[in-house]
Write a protein that holds these residues in place. Structure first.
Motif, PDB file in Angstrom:
ATOM      1  N   ILE A 150       0.833  -1.206   0.000  1.00  0.00           N
ATOM      2  CA  ILE A 150       0.000   0.000   0.000  1.00  0.00           C
ATOM      3  C   ILE A 150       0.865   1.252   0.000  1.00  0.00           C
ATOM      4  CG2 ILE A 150      -1.717   1.302   1.320  1.00  0.00           C
ATOM      5  CD1 ILE A 150      -2.861  -1.435   2.204  1.00  0.00           C
ATOM      6  N   GLY A 151       1.949   1.240   0.750  1.00  0.00           N
ATOM      7  CA  GLY A 151       2.825   2.394   0.800  1.00  0.00           C
ATOM      8  C   GLY A 151       3.461   2.736  -0.533  1.00  0.00           C
ATOM      9  N   GLU A 152       3.630   1.763  -1.407  1.00  0.00           N
ATOM     10  CA  GLU A 152       4.181   2.006  -2.744  1.00  0.00           C
ATOM     11  C   GLU A 152       3.079   2.230  -3.779  1.00  0.00           C
ATOM     12  OE1 GLU A 152       7.637   2.145  -3.518  1.00  0.00           O
ATOM     13  OE2 GLU A 152       7.663   2.261  -1.329  1.00  0.00           O
ATOM     14  N   ILE A 153       2.074   1.368  -3.791  1.00  0.00           N
ATOM     15  CA  ILE A 153       1.040   1.400  -4.836  1.00  0.00           C
ATOM     16  C   ILE A 153       0.165   2.637  -4.740  1.00  0.00           C
ATOM     17  CG2 ILE A 153      -1.044   0.197  -5.632  1.00  0.00           C
ATOM     18  CD1 ILE A 153       0.441  -2.440  -4.905  1.00  0.00           C
ATOM     19  N   ALA A 154      -0.061   3.132  -3.532  1.00  0.00           N
ATOM     20  CA  ALA A 154      -0.862   4.354  -3.375  1.00  0.00           C
ATOM     21  C   ALA A 154      -0.098   5.595  -3.807  1.00  0.00           C
ATOM     22  CB  ALA A 154      -1.308   4.499  -1.918  1.00  0.00           C
ATOM     23  N   SER A 155       1.188   5.459  -4.056  1.00  0.00           N
ATOM     24  CA  SER A 155       2.034   6.605  -4.374  1.00  0.00           C
ATOM     25  C   SER A 155       2.378   6.632  -5.856  1.00  0.00           C
ATOM     26  CB  SER A 155       3.316   6.538  -3.539  1.00  0.00           C
ATOM     27  OG  SER A 155       4.236   5.601  -4.082  1.00  0.00           O
ATOM     28  N   ASP A 156       3.321   7.481  -6.202  1.00  0.00           N
ATOM     29  CA  ASP A 156       3.824   7.561  -7.576  1.00  0.00           C
ATOM     30  C   ASP A 156       4.955   6.582  -7.833  1.00  0.00           C
ATOM     31  OD1 ASP A 156       5.484   8.886  -5.830  1.00  0.00           O
ATOM     32  OD2 ASP A 156       5.814  10.627  -7.085  1.00  0.00           O
ATOM     33  N   ASN A 157       5.221   5.701  -6.883  1.00  0.00           N
ATOM     34  CA  ASN A 157       6.340   4.767  -7.012  1.00  0.00           C
ATOM     35  C   ASN A 157       5.998   3.484  -7.749  1.00  0.00           C
ATOM     36  OD1 ASN A 157       8.261   6.310  -5.772  1.00  0.00           O
ATOM     37  ND2 ASN A 157       8.577   4.963  -4.015  1.00  0.00           N
ATOM     38  N   ALA A 158       4.719   3.043  -7.728  1.00  0.00           N
ATOM     39  CA  ALA A 158       4.398   1.710  -8.243  1.00  0.00           C
ATOM     40  C   ALA A 158       2.939   1.623  -8.673  1.00  0.00           C
ATOM     41  CB  ALA A 158       4.688   0.650  -7.176  1.00  0.00           C
ATOM     42  N   ILE A 159       2.665   0.609  -9.501  1.00  0.00           N
ATOM     43  CA  ILE A 159       1.294   0.242  -9.833  1.00  0.00           C
ATOM     44  C   ILE A 159       1.007  -1.128  -9.214  1.00  0.00           C
ATOM     45  CG2 ILE A 159       1.413   1.541 -11.990  1.00  0.00           C
ATOM     46  CD1 ILE A 159       1.448  -1.202 -13.464  1.00  0.00           C
ATOM     47  N   ALA A 160      -0.258  -1.504  -9.183  1.00  0.00           N
ATOM     48  CA  ALA A 160      -0.643  -2.746  -8.505  1.00  0.00           C
ATOM     49  C   ALA A 160      -0.139  -3.980  -9.237  1.00  0.00           C
ATOM     50  CB  ALA A 160      -2.158  -2.805  -8.340  1.00  0.00           C
ATOM     51  N   GLY A 161      -0.290  -4.032 -10.575  1.00  0.00           N
ATOM     52  CA  GLY A 161       0.150  -5.201 -11.325  1.00  0.00           C
ATOM     53  C   GLY A 161      -0.734  -6.403 -11.091  1.00  0.00           C
ATOM     54  N   GLY A 162      -0.133  -7.601 -11.166  1.00  0.00           N
ATOM     55  CA  GLY A 162      -0.877  -8.830 -10.953  1.00  0.00           C
ATOM     56  C   GLY A 162      -1.474  -9.399 -12.226  1.00  0.00           C
ATOM     57  N   GLU A 163      -2.252 -10.463 -12.071  1.00  0.00           N
ATOM     58  CA  GLU A 163      -2.804 -11.196 -13.206  1.00  0.00           C
ATOM     59  C   GLU A 163      -3.826 -10.383 -13.975  1.00  0.00           C
ATOM     60  OE1 GLU A 163      -4.992 -15.502 -14.116  1.00  0.00           O
ATOM     61  OE2 GLU A 163      -4.578 -14.865 -12.066  1.00  0.00           O
ATOM     62  N   SER A 164      -4.643  -9.609 -13.251  1.00  0.00           N
ATOM     63  CA  SER A 164      -5.675  -8.787 -13.878  1.00  0.00           C
ATOM     64  C   SER A 164      -6.108  -7.724 -12.891  1.00  0.00           C
ATOM     65  CB  SER A 164      -6.879  -9.651 -14.269  1.00  0.00           C
ATOM     66  OG  SER A 164      -7.598 -10.049 -13.112  1.00  0.00           O
ATOM     67  N   VAL A 165      -6.986  -6.833 -13.341  1.00  0.00           N
ATOM     68  CA  VAL A 165      -7.477  -5.794 -12.438  1.00  0.00           C
ATOM     69  C   VAL A 165      -8.395  -6.379 -11.377  1.00  0.00           C
ATOM     70  CG1 VAL A 165      -7.242  -3.943 -14.121  1.00  0.00           C
ATOM     71  CG2 VAL A 165      -9.380  -5.251 -14.009  1.00  0.00           C
ATOM     72  N   ASN A 166      -8.843  -7.606 -11.576  1.00  0.00           N
ATOM     73  CA  ASN A 166      -9.655  -8.286 -10.565  1.00  0.00           C
ATOM     74  C   ASN A 166      -8.811  -9.104  -9.599  1.00  0.00           C
ATOM     75  OD1 ASN A 166     -12.218  -7.400 -11.553  1.00  0.00           O
ATOM     76  ND2 ASN A 166     -11.986  -8.852 -13.253  1.00  0.00           N
ATOM     77  N   ASP A 167      -7.513  -9.171  -9.851  1.00  0.00           N
ATOM     78  CA  ASP A 167      -6.579  -9.869  -8.975  1.00  0.00           C
ATOM     79  C   ASP A 167      -6.159  -8.882  -7.895  1.00  0.00           C
ATOM     80  OD1 ASP A 167      -4.754 -11.627  -7.904  1.00  0.00           O
ATOM     81  OD2 ASP A 167      -3.214 -11.237  -9.406  1.00  0.00           O
ATOM     82  N   SER A 168      -6.638  -9.095  -6.670  1.00  0.00           N
ATOM     83  CA  SER A 168      -6.451  -8.108  -5.601  1.00  0.00           C
ATOM     84  C   SER A 168      -6.994  -6.747  -6.037  1.00  0.00           C
ATOM     85  CB  SER A 168      -4.975  -8.000  -5.198  1.00  0.00           C
ATOM     86  OG  SER A 168      -4.500  -9.231  -4.708  1.00  0.00           O
ATOM     87  N   ARG A 169      -8.289  -6.751  -6.319  1.00  0.00           N
ATOM     88  CA  ARG A 169      -8.947  -5.542  -6.812  1.00  0.00           C
ATOM     89  C   ARG A 169      -8.703  -4.342  -5.893  1.00  0.00           C
ATOM     90  NH1 ARG A 169     -13.213  -4.062 -10.083  1.00  0.00           N
ATOM     91  NH2 ARG A 169     -13.584  -6.211 -10.730  1.00  0.00           N
TER      92      ARG A 169
END
Length: 490
Positions: A63-82
């Motif tokens: 959360i500390g990275e993905i909520a920022s400008d440092n990272a995106i969520a990624g994963g298998e799809s947008v429904n993977d850890s929506r």
């Protein structure tokens, strides 16, 4: 913890997924206190149970990275850890599995610590004061997480709370929570030693660092400067920057002089995806590794928490921390003697071409038996470079630019960068940028942007007056009888 956290504590504490109540996670009356806390061993088992609830460190990291400008969520799809994708897009609301897990995990840890304090007077033995000091320090860490994520939250100390009391448990103003955190940490600092014989236990230095961070987050710069300056100048634990930044995040270099406050993991016991918080391994590592990768050095994973190009481009020319922190996969493959034989897949949840090179699966560091879930790579909550940069910020904000430059330039000198000579606001901004580059991929960026007022400028979709806090999970509001108001804007 690596030394004893594999003990089973289900009889005493249950699991954090077994109950709908947030404030009373562990099943009521599973272990009658009359039959427990009667020996020193009982107290030792109980404090291990408190430590165990720090294991879900992957939540703060993601959360500390993905909520920022440092990272995106990624994963298998947008429904993977929506929930992570919603956090990335600043579209998160009161229904979010990851945010609910943050709430549940931290209150579970608090409940376990409070159970110790409920029974602290049952027996006396040498070392009980150390166990209670550890419990106060760790409880402070859990409350720090809660107040940072959610602001005002129910403050319960020294006792568990029954499920029947939840509707009458009001949210406590965050200033009172911070006051309790500070009180607990001061009391723990007075008792805890600088060094311990069992790796992973809380120390005086770790607790001072956490208190310094707590003060900094409140804008108490002069107090933070005094405390962190004392930690740096006294330093009876022998903390120091590990000189080879490029290998700092390898398993072989864990628990070195740079480690101040570290959550220990083990790769010797399995787990399953049904209870990530039950693992002994670091779940972040497998999830952040390269999807369906076959090739040298790295193992395959699930391509979560992918660094952005904005972060990759933020480094100065020649800064070795860029490649040590961020794996540019195509550049890595091109540099191999057999690039045509290396393959990987791109997940539907987004792809940047970059991977977190600090917390990533390496072929010579695999855990057993499911290496997706059993990485032995520790999570560094606070390391010495962070202490130096927090001190630099605190000194600068309280009017001591000279000392601020001294601490900042220690961090830069470690990676052979020229010293900073700025003053005033330019120095402050240089310190914040140094934090981004030094601590990239470690889960600090979003909270740094929020507390320094930069979030609206740096994060796409960030709404001032709303996104500084995360929403209280709606199911918890419902369980509290509707007596908890939702955070503004949600």
């Amino acid at each position: 913890m690596k030394y004893i956290h594999q003990w089973s504590l289900v009889l005493l504490f249950g699991t954090a997924t077994a109950c709908d109540s947030l404030l009373d996670i562990d099943p009521e009356y599973t272990q009658d206190a009359e039959n427990f806390f009667n020996t020193e061993e009982d107290f030792n088992r109980a404090i291990v149970g408190v430590y165990d609830m720090m294991q879900p460190a992957y939540l703060n990291l993601w959360i500390g990275e993905i909520a920022s400008d440092n990272a995106i969520a990624g994963g298998e799809s947008v429904n993977d850890s929506r929930g992570l994708h919603e956090i990335e897009n600043m579209s998160h609301g009161g229904v979010n599995d990851e945010l609910r897990a943050v709430l549940r995990v931290n209150y579970t840890g608090i409940a376990r610590a409070n159970y110790l304090f409920e029974n602290q007077d049952k027996i006396d033995f040498d070392g009980k004061d150390l166990i209670l000091a550890e419990a106060k320090a760790i409880r402070s860490y859990f409350y720090f997480n809660l107040v940072t994520y959610f602001g005002d939250m129910p403050l319960i100390v020294d006792r568990r709370i029954s499920i029947n009391e939840i509707p009458n448990a009001p949210r406590t103003p965050k200033a009172e929570i911070y006051a309790q955190i500070e009180s607990d940490l001061h009391e723990a600092i007075a008792v805890l030693p600088w060094t311990v014989s069992e790796t992973g236990r809380m120390t005086k230095g770790a607790t001072m660092a956490l208190l310094g961070k707590t003060l900094l987050y409140q804008g108490k710069y002069a107090e933070a400067a005094t405390l962190l300056g004392e930690l740096i100048d006294t330093n009876e634990a022998g903390y120091a920057l590990f000189q080879d930044y490029e290998t700092l995040f390898l398993v072989q270099n864990e628990n070195v002089s740079e480690d101040v406050f570290t959550i220990q993991f083990s790769g010797l016991q399995g787990g399953d995806y049904g209870c990530l918080i039950c693992l002994n391994g670091n779940a972040a590592v497998g999830f952040q590794s390269i999807r369906q990768y076959t090739g040298p050095v790295y193992g395959d994973g699930n391509s979560y928490n992918l660094p952005t190009d904005d972060l990759y481009q933020a480094y100065e020319a020649g800064d070795i921390r860029r490649d040590a922190s961020i794996l540019n996969l195509e550049a890595f493959i091109a540099a191999q003697p057999n690039p045509d034989e290396i393959t990987y897949a791109i997940g539907g949840g987004g792809h940047t071409g970059y991977f977190n090179n600090k917390y990533i699966k390496r072929l010579d560091e695999l855990g057993l038996p499911d290496d997706d879930l059993t990485s032995p790579l520790n999570y560094r909550v606070i390391r010495w470079a962070d202490v130096l940069l927090m001190a630099a910020e605190a000194f600068q904000r309280s009017g001591n630019d000279e000392r601020a430059r001294t601490e900042l330039n220690k961090v830069r000198d470690r990676v052979s960068l020229s010293p900073v000579s700025n003053s005033d606001e330019a120095l402050y901004l240089a310190i914040l940028e140094e934090r981004r580059r030094e601590l990239a991929g470690e889960g600090h960026r979003f909270f740094d942007l929020v507390r320094t007022g930069q979030a609206a400028e740096k994060i796409d979709g960030f709404v001032s007056g709303k996104h500084e806090l995360f929403p209280i999970p709606q199911v918890e509001i419902d369980l509290a009888g509707g007596n908890w108001e939702q955070n503004p804007g949600y």
